[in-house]
Write a protein that holds these residues in place. Structure first.
Motif, short mmCIF file in Angstrom:
data_model
loop_
_atom_site.label_atom_id
_atom_site.label_comp_id
_atom_site.label_asym_id
_atom_site.label_seq_id
_atom_site.Cartn_x
_atom_site.Cartn_y
_atom_site.Cartn_z
N TYR A 252 0.84 -1.20 0.00
CA TYR A 252 0.00 0.00 0.00
C TYR A 252 0.87 1.26 0.00
CZ TYR A 252 -3.36 3.52 1.46
OH TYR A 252 -4.13 4.65 1.51
N SER B 143 2.46 1.63 -3.33
CA SER B 143 1.45 2.08 -4.28
C SER B 143 1.24 3.59 -4.19
CB SER B 143 0.13 1.34 -4.02
OG SER B 143 -0.89 1.84 -4.84
N LYS B 144 1.17 4.10 -2.98
CA LYS B 144 0.98 5.54 -2.79
C LYS B 144 2.16 6.34 -3.32
CE LYS B 144 -3.04 5.92 -0.96
NZ LYS B 144 -4.09 6.53 -1.76
N GLY C 189 2.14 5.34 -7.50
CA GLY C 189 0.94 5.41 -8.32
C GLY C 189 0.62 4.08 -9.01
N ILE C 190 1.37 3.04 -8.68
CA ILE C 190 1.12 1.71 -9.24
C ILE C 190 -0.01 1.08 -8.45
CG2 ILE C 190 2.11 -0.57 -9.70
CD1 ILE C 190 4.89 0.85 -9.70
N ARG C 191 -0.98 0.52 -9.17
CA ARG C 191 -2.15 -0.08 -8.51
C ARG C 191 -1.73 -1.20 -7.55
NH1 ARG C 191 -5.45 -2.30 -13.11
NH2 ARG C 191 -5.90 -3.63 -11.36
N PRO C 192 -2.36 -1.27 -6.37
CA PRO C 192 -2.05 -2.33 -5.41
C PRO C 192 -2.20 -3.74 -6.01
CG PRO C 192 -3.38 -0.66 -4.36
CD PRO C 192 -3.34 -0.31 -5.83
N ASN C 193 -3.19 -3.93 -6.88
CA ASN C 193 -3.38 -5.26 -7.50
C ASN C 193 -2.16 -5.65 -8.33
OD1 ASN C 193 -5.88 -5.01 -6.39
ND2 ASN C 193 -7.01 -5.29 -8.29
N THR C 194 -1.59 -4.68 -9.03
CA THR C 194 -0.41 -4.93 -9.85
C THR C 194 0.77 -5.29 -8.96
OG1 THR C 194 -1.20 -3.39 -11.53
CG2 THR C 194 1.14 -3.94 -11.57
#
Length: 80
Positions: free
Chosen positions: A16, A19-20, A23-28
């Protein structure tokens, strides 16, 4: 093979938080973290863009060699 899980542990950072920062999606990120734990035939991550690799290296203070490990195709197919 992606070594993202190891780097996150070393940096005491969560997916998380990464990701913040990137900017990469958490799912990725989750796919990359879990990719190394799967059997060869179940692995889904096949590629990563230079832009995304740069974002992760910047956020983690590392080089691409810290994130990736080359495994020849014949060994990769045999891995659990």
């Amino acid at each position: 093979m992606f070594k993202l899980a190891d780097l996150l542990d070393q940096r005491q950072m969560t997916m998380y938080q990464l990701s913040k920062k990137t900017g990469i999606r958490p799912n990725t990120l989750s796919q990359w973290v879990n990719n190394g734990k799967l059997r060869a035939e179940d692995r889904h991550v096949k590629a990563i863009s230079v832009e995304v690799l740069n974002l992760m290296c910047e956020a983690l203070g590392c080089t691409p060699g810290d994130l990736l490990e080359y495994i020849p195709d014949d060994e990769y197919a045999k891995s659990p």
